[in-house]
Write a protein that holds these residues in place. Sequence first.
Motif, PDB file in Angstrom:
ATOM      1  N   VAL A 189       0.834  -1.201   0.000  1.00  0.00           N
ATOM      2  CA  VAL A 189       0.000   0.000   0.000  1.00  0.00           C
ATOM      3  C   VAL A 189       0.868   1.250   0.000  1.00  0.00           C
ATOM      4  O   VAL A 189       0.662   2.181  -0.791  1.00  0.00           O
ATOM      5  N   THR A 190       1.865   1.277   0.891  1.00  0.00           N
ATOM      6  CA  THR A 190       2.757   2.431   0.971  1.00  0.00           C
ATOM      7  C   THR A 190       3.517   2.619  -0.328  1.00  0.00           C
ATOM      8  O   THR A 190       3.641   3.738  -0.848  1.00  0.00           O
ATOM      9  N   LEU A 191       4.042   1.535  -0.868  1.00  0.00           N
ATOM     10  CA  LEU A 191       4.798   1.613  -2.112  1.00  0.00           C
ATOM     11  C   LEU A 191       3.901   2.063  -3.263  1.00  0.00           C
ATOM     12  O   LEU A 191       4.294   2.892  -4.084  1.00  0.00           O
ATOM     13  N   GLY A 192       2.688   1.529  -3.314  1.00  0.00           N
ATOM     14  CA  GLY A 192       1.747   1.916  -4.369  1.00  0.00           C
ATOM     15  C   GLY A 192       1.429   3.400  -4.317  1.00  0.00           C
ATOM     16  O   GLY A 192       1.390   4.079  -5.351  1.00  0.00           O
ATOM     17  N   ARG A 193       1.205   3.935  -3.117  1.00  0.00           N
ATOM     18  CA  ARG A 193       0.917   5.361  -2.968  1.00  0.00           C
ATOM     19  C   ARG A 193       2.133   6.205  -3.355  1.00  0.00           C
ATOM     20  O   ARG A 193       1.981   7.294  -3.932  1.00  0.00           O
ATOM     21  N   SER A 194       3.313   5.727  -3.047  1.00  0.00           N
ATOM     22  CA  SER A 194       4.523   6.462  -3.399  1.00  0.00           C
ATOM     23  C   SER A 194       4.683   6.568  -4.909  1.00  0.00           C
ATOM     24  O   SER A 194       5.184   7.567  -5.424  1.00  0.00           O
ATOM     25  N   ILE A 195       4.251   5.541  -5.619  1.00  0.00           N
ATOM     26  CA  ILE A 195       4.313   5.557  -7.082  1.00  0.00           C
ATOM     27  C   ILE A 195       3.282   6.532  -7.643  1.00  0.00           C
ATOM     28  O   ILE A 195       3.592   7.366  -8.503  1.00  0.00           O
ATOM     29  N   LEU A 196       2.055   6.459  -7.137  1.00  0.00           N
ATOM     30  CA  LEU A 196       0.987   7.326  -7.629  1.00  0.00           C
ATOM     31  C   LEU A 196       1.275   8.790  -7.325  1.00  0.00           C
ATOM     32  O   LEU A 196       0.900   9.681  -8.092  1.00  0.00           O
TER      33      LEU A 196
END
Length: 207
Positions: A189-196
């Motif tokens: 979740v954290t990594l996904g948000r960092s990408i977005l």
Amino acid sequence: MSTQYPSALLENAVNELAALPGIGRKTALRLSLFMLRREADYTERLATALQTLRRDVKYCRECHNICDSGLCDICADPRRDRTMICVVENIRDVMAIENTAQFHGVYHVLGGIISPIDGIGPAELEIDSLVQRVAAGGVSEVMMALSSTMEGDTTNFFIYRKLSPYDVKVTVIARGIAVGDEIEYADEVTLGRSILNRIDFDDSMKR
């Protein structure tokens, strides 16, 4: 024969397993004894799998990801957005980002990050091949997804400078990944948000 082990063969196995990252001698001994208790077929399958991996594994000619042929499944997928390249340190980072399902472009695996203390300079990494991919055209954005460490930031800046002559947007993943953290250990979740929520590299240097 060693006085510490009842068998030199057992000691040899422990020595080899203990050379693996994160495996101490106690764990290596437990693994060796575990394999002795298993059926012989299991150990033979394990040995064959490792030998085949070392002998037959290939690296993608475009992104340097591990693959079974000359082109990895991601680079060969016509549905991927080839105008966007995500730059990562290693193959584990590709797997971590893929698990987020938030990135649909292609990758470029550097094979490490710049670390003078470890004797790793730009020449030891797949940086020139990244520049060549951008120079060939068709790439609109390069997203830097390296670890939030001094070495990662140094590598980001070096690549940014190398790409500055080209008409390509350079971004960096948002600092949802804490400073000092490595990409592969971030939760999805954290990594996904960092990408977005990635930002322009220029803006990242002003913070």
